[in-house]
Design a protein around this motif. Structure first.
Motif, PDB file in Angstrom:
ATOM      1  N   PHE A   1       0.793  -1.070   0.478  1.00  0.00           N
ATOM      2  CA  PHE A   1      -0.298  -0.099  -0.090  1.00  0.00           C
ATOM      3  C   PHE A   1       1.006   1.091  -0.311  1.00  0.00           C
ATOM      4  O   PHE A   1       0.546   2.049  -0.603  1.00  0.00           O
ATOM      5  N   LEU A   2       1.912   1.180   0.366  1.00  0.00           N
ATOM      6  CA  LEU A   2       3.280   2.747   0.965  1.00  0.00           C
ATOM      7  C   LEU A   2       3.649   2.615  -0.707  1.00  0.00           C
ATOM      8  O   LEU A   2       4.183   3.235  -1.021  1.00  0.00           O
ATOM      9  N   ILE A   3       3.852   1.602  -0.972  1.00  0.00           N
ATOM     10  CA  ILE A   3       4.758   1.849  -2.330  1.00  0.00           C
ATOM     11  C   ILE A   3       4.506   2.798  -3.593  1.00  0.00           C
ATOM     12  O   ILE A   3       5.585   3.394  -4.196  1.00  0.00           O
ATOM     13  N   PRO A   4       3.359   2.772  -4.187  1.00  0.00           N
ATOM     14  CA  PRO A   4       3.173   4.013  -4.897  1.00  0.00           C
ATOM     15  C   PRO A   4       3.855   4.924  -4.497  1.00  0.00           C
ATOM     16  O   PRO A   4       4.677   5.429  -5.175  1.00  0.00           O
ATOM     17  N   CYS A   5       3.209   5.442  -3.152  1.00  0.00           N
ATOM     18  CA  CYS A   5       3.636   6.906  -2.584  1.00  0.00           C
ATOM     19  C   CYS A   5       5.322   7.157  -2.271  1.00  0.00           C
ATOM     20  O   CYS A   5       5.697   8.151  -2.940  1.00  0.00           O
TER      21      CYS A   5
ATOM     22  N   GLY B   1       6.700   7.201  -5.595  1.00  0.00           N
ATOM     23  CA  GLY B   1       6.590   8.453  -6.235  1.00  0.00           C
ATOM     24  C   GLY B   1       7.792   9.972  -5.579  1.00  0.00           C
ATOM     25  O   GLY B   1       8.062  10.272  -5.797  1.00  0.00           O
ATOM     26  N   TYR B   2       8.000  10.256  -3.742  1.00  0.00           N
ATOM     27  CA  TYR B   2       8.219  10.544  -3.383  1.00  0.00           C
ATOM     28  C   TYR B   2       9.682   9.957  -3.709  1.00  0.00           C
ATOM     29  O   TYR B   2      10.826  11.391  -3.600  1.00  0.00           O
TER      30      TYR B   2
ATOM     31  N   PHE C   1       9.938  11.974  -7.490  1.00  0.00           N
ATOM     32  CA  PHE C   1       9.912  13.683  -7.972  1.00  0.00           C
ATOM     33  C   PHE C   1       9.817  13.983  -6.202  1.00  0.00           C
ATOM     34  O   PHE C   1       9.271  15.448  -6.527  1.00  0.00           O
TER      35      PHE C   1
ATOM     36  N   SER D   1      -3.076   6.387  -5.380  1.00  0.00           N
ATOM     37  CA  SER D   1      -1.740   6.798  -3.883  1.00  0.00           C
ATOM     38  C   SER D   1      -1.912   7.070  -2.964  1.00  0.00           C
ATOM     39  O   SER D   1      -1.266   6.187  -1.771  1.00  0.00           O
ATOM     40  N   SER D   2      -2.787   8.084  -2.971  1.00  0.00           N
ATOM     41  CA  SER D   2      -2.833   8.763  -1.774  1.00  0.00           C
ATOM     42  C   SER D   2      -3.968   7.992  -0.856  1.00  0.00           C
ATOM     43  O   SER D   2      -3.449   8.414   0.727  1.00  0.00           O
TER      44      SER D   2
ATOM     45  N   ALA E   1      -1.713   4.780   0.643  1.00  0.00           N
ATOM     46  CA  ALA E   1      -0.722   5.218   1.343  1.00  0.00           C
ATOM     47  C   ALA E   1      -1.520   5.663   3.014  1.00  0.00           C
ATOM     48  O   ALA E   1      -1.658   5.093   4.012  1.00  0.00           O
TER      49      ALA E   1
ATOM     50  N   PHE F   1       7.324  13.060   4.413  1.00  0.00           N
ATOM     51  CA  PHE F   1       6.813  13.177   3.346  1.00  0.00           C
ATOM     52  C   PHE F   1       6.419  14.279   3.049  1.00  0.00           C
ATOM     53  O   PHE F   1       6.262  15.488   2.741  1.00  0.00           O
TER      54      PHE F   1
ATOM     55  N   ALA G   1       2.569  11.343 -14.034  1.00  0.00           N
ATOM     56  CA  ALA G   1       3.082  10.950 -14.052  1.00  0.00           C
ATOM     57  C   ALA G   1       3.679  12.000 -11.915  1.00  0.00           C
ATOM     58  O   ALA G   1       3.858  10.649 -10.643  1.00  0.00           O
ATOM     59  N   PRO G   2       4.034  12.662 -12.004  1.00  0.00           N
ATOM     60  CA  PRO G   2       4.442  13.492 -10.750  1.00  0.00           C
ATOM     61  C   PRO G   2       3.268  13.396  -9.197  1.00  0.00           C
ATOM     62  O   PRO G   2       2.949  13.429  -8.501  1.00  0.00           O
TER      63      PRO G   2
ATOM     64  N   ILE H   1       1.710  11.472  -8.266  1.00  0.00           N
ATOM     65  CA  ILE H   1       1.163   9.704  -6.782  1.00  0.00           C
ATOM     66  C   ILE H   1       1.513  10.509  -6.334  1.00  0.00           C
ATOM     67  O   ILE H   1       1.197   9.703  -5.559  1.00  0.00           O
ATOM     68  N   PHE H   2       2.834  11.121  -6.161  1.00  0.00           N
ATOM     69  CA  PHE H   2       2.298  12.180  -4.597  1.00  0.00           C
ATOM     70  C   PHE H   2       2.781  13.072  -4.653  1.00  0.00           C
ATOM     71  O   PHE H   2       2.694  14.238  -5.192  1.00  0.00           O
TER      72      PHE H   2
ATOM     73  N   ILE I   1      -2.515  13.059   1.241  1.00  0.00           N
ATOM     74  CA  ILE I   1      -2.259  12.522   2.635  1.00  0.00           C
ATOM     75  C   ILE I   1      -2.637  12.766   3.441  1.00  0.00           C
ATOM     76  O   ILE I   1      -3.288  11.823   4.197  1.00  0.00           O
TER      77      ILE I   1
END
Lengths: 293, 274
Positions: free
Chosen positions: A15-19, A22-23, A26, B88-89, B92, B111, B144-145, B147-148, B153
């Motif tokens: 569950f934490l992989i995508p973020c 991304g962190y 990016f 994605s958010s 997480a 984060f 793509a960017p 995603i974070f 979150i």
């Protein structure tokens, strides 16, 4: 739920992989690369970055341009921040009066917020035209000869500030209104019984209770001020005579017009240091004026 | 007392009317200018309402310039980015809200700290990374960017914390795995913040300028704001064309707003309470 079942570990990671990816890709990695790039000279097109030590920083601090750009940003900040906070606060107070029909204004005032910066700036570029523009023709009706808003170095930054307030008013007045709504209304009744006048109520009750929201607005508007970009690009392109050049506009110009990536990266590191320091200073100063219940 | 109250209401409305009118006059100016032909642009005194209404600029914008193409690009990129952010958010946020694990607080603080780093700082290296991957000039590169997104979150985590653990435990006893819990319990119970984030992110991705400007150079792939800014350099003083373009570019978000305005307003107001 505190007990960590063994097979949860798998899900936690998934569950934490995508973020996390991304962190890394990016945020963290680019930040480190930007720091490294700022010590190199590189034109992207050919070859690899050439390590040149602190030369980019030296060039930045030796030239006049950087100080002019910071001066322009400072001018923007001292006009924009008080302007946007006072006007949004006033509008928020009007929203909070619960007078019938106020909701309609809330909806309409949000339209500039929805408009893209590019479209908004194009509209204003035309409206601020010295001869054929809307503003000077309205001023002409009451016998005032308006300046060349975007062509006169005295007025160009003022114009950028006014357009920015126009664009952001609907947003920040809603944020502050949200803060005002969170105040328990019985406090006001108590103050009225005690005979407080409306200025005292504002000063002693409303402002302290809404101060966490104002703090959020102050931090956001301050960070926005340093990231000033599309309105300048579209309306003035940094001119006239560099009077509206600001740091992000310079980063874009050096990096993606002149392909001088090292120099642009050095500018961006300075931008980062400025933003982080101002945020930290504000976090420290907030203890003096922000009131948490 | 009643009279005083009436006077107060009236003055509130009057002031708000004035402020709103000033805010919206530029849009009337936009509409008026977009309907002028090129000679009326330079008329002195200016024509508040064009004497001869001309739709030439709209024809030009829609037929000769790749506006419709850009519109489709903007829709695809905005939807893609918004959905990616939400997926994605929320994944997480669920973990941060409900589970304990090693380095949890450290990761969360890292984060949060990255919120201070603007895209203008990371933009140059991301551009280079994506170029190396052959993803510049592609929709994937623009999307793509997103995603974070720390703000998303954070907001979702605050909300999910308040979902009772009993629901989750019951589902686990019934033999559901955590993915099913996420899909069948967490997502349906978080629809309020998810809707809020959807509209807020939709708006900001739709109007985003710096990032698409850098990453998209192919004229067939640019988004509406980027196309508009290119027109702005190209047709610097052809205001009727520029205004028609601005008007066309605003229409989709205005339509969305008309139907979903309460989510926009509510979402941003809630932001102020937190």
């Amino acid at each position: 739920m505190k007990k960590l079942h063994k097979n949860f570990k798998f899900y936690i990671i998934i569950f934490l992989i995508p973020c996390s990816i991304g962190y890394l890709i990016f945020s963290l990695l680019p930040m480190i690369s930007a720091l490294y790039l700022s010590f190199t000279s590189w034109d992207v097109i050919g070859g690899t970055p050439n390590f040149i030590g602190a030369e980019n920083y030296q060039n930045i601090f030796d030239g006049d341009e950087f100080y002019r750009v910071m001066g322009n940003t400072f001018k923007f900040i001292i006009l924009y921040i008080p302007g946007i906070i006072i006007s949004s606060f006033l509008v928020a107070i009007l929203f909070d009066t619960k007078v019938k029909g106020v909701t309609g204004f809330r909806i309409l005032l949000f339209i500039p917020v929805l408009t893209s910066w590019v479209a908004g700036s194009i509209i204003w570029k035309s409206a601020l035209n010295g001869q054929y523009g809307l503003i000077n023709n309205i001023l002409g009706l009451i016998g005032i000869e308006g300046p060349g808003w975007l062509t006169d170095t005295k007025w160009s930054m003022v114009s950028v500030v006014l357009v920015s307030i126009w664009k952001d008013l609907g947003f920040f007045s809603l944020i502050i209104f949200g803060g005002l709504r969170g105040i328990d209304k019985t406090v006001y009744e108590a103050a009225e019984i005690d005979g407080a006048n409306s200025f005292q109520t504002l000063r002693r009750i409303t402002l302290p209770l809404v101060s966490p929201t104002l703090f959020f607005v102050l931090i956001t508007t301050m960070i926005n001020s340093f990231q000033l970009f599309p309105q300048v690009m579209v309306m003035t392109g940094g001119g006239p005579l560099g009077s509206t050049q600001v740091i992000v506009e310079r980063i874009y110009t050096y990096g993606f017009k002149y392909f001088n990536m090292g120099y642009a990266a050095a500018l961006s590191m300075i931008l980062l240091i400025v933003i982080v320091s101002i945020t930290i200073i504000q976090l420290i100063l907030q203890k003096k004026w922000v009131f948490y219940e | 007392m009643n009279k005083k109250l009436k006077l107060k209401s009236l003055s509130v409305i009057a002031i708000l009317f004035l402020i709103t009118a000033v805010s919206l006059v530029p849009f009337l100016w936009m509409i008026s200018t977009s309907l002028k032909n090129s000679s009326a642009l330079m008329a002195v005194p200016i024509e508040w309402i064009p004497k001869k209404v001309s739709f030439d600029s709209f024809v030009k914008v829609l037929k000769e310039l790749p506006f419709l193409k850009s519109l489709m690009n903007s829709v695809a990129i905005t939807l893609g980015s918004t959905i990616l952010t939400l997926v994605s958010s929320s994944l997480a946020a669920f973990i941060f809200a409900k589970f304990e694990f090693k380095f949890k607080n450290l990761i969360f603080i890292l984060f949060l700290a990255s919120m201070m780093v603007p895209i203008q700082v990371t933009g140059i290296p991301i551009f280079i990374i994506l170029t190396k991957l052959g993803l510049n000039n592609s929709f994937i590169g623009v999307i793509a960017p997103s995603i974070f997104n720390v703000f998303a979150i954070f907001l979702l985590r605050q909300y999910m914390k308040n979902i009772s653990n009993e629901f989750i435990e019951a589902a686990l006893i019934d033999g559901a795995n955590l993915f099913q819990v996420y899909l069948k319990i967490i997502v349906p119970m978080s629809l309020v913040p998810l809707t809020t984030l959807f509209v807020i992110n939709f708006m900001s991705y739709w109007n985003d300028y710096f990032w698409p400007l850098i990453i998209l150079t192919d004229p067939n792939k640019v988004t509406l704001p980027v196309l508009l800014s290119k027109l702005n350099t190209q047709y610097a003083t052809e205001y009727n064309t520029l205004m028609a373009g601005s008007l066309v570019s605003m229409t989709p978000i205005l339509v969305v707003y008309t139907f979903a305005q309460k989510y926009f307003i509510r979402g941003i107001q809630e932001g102020g309470i937190k």
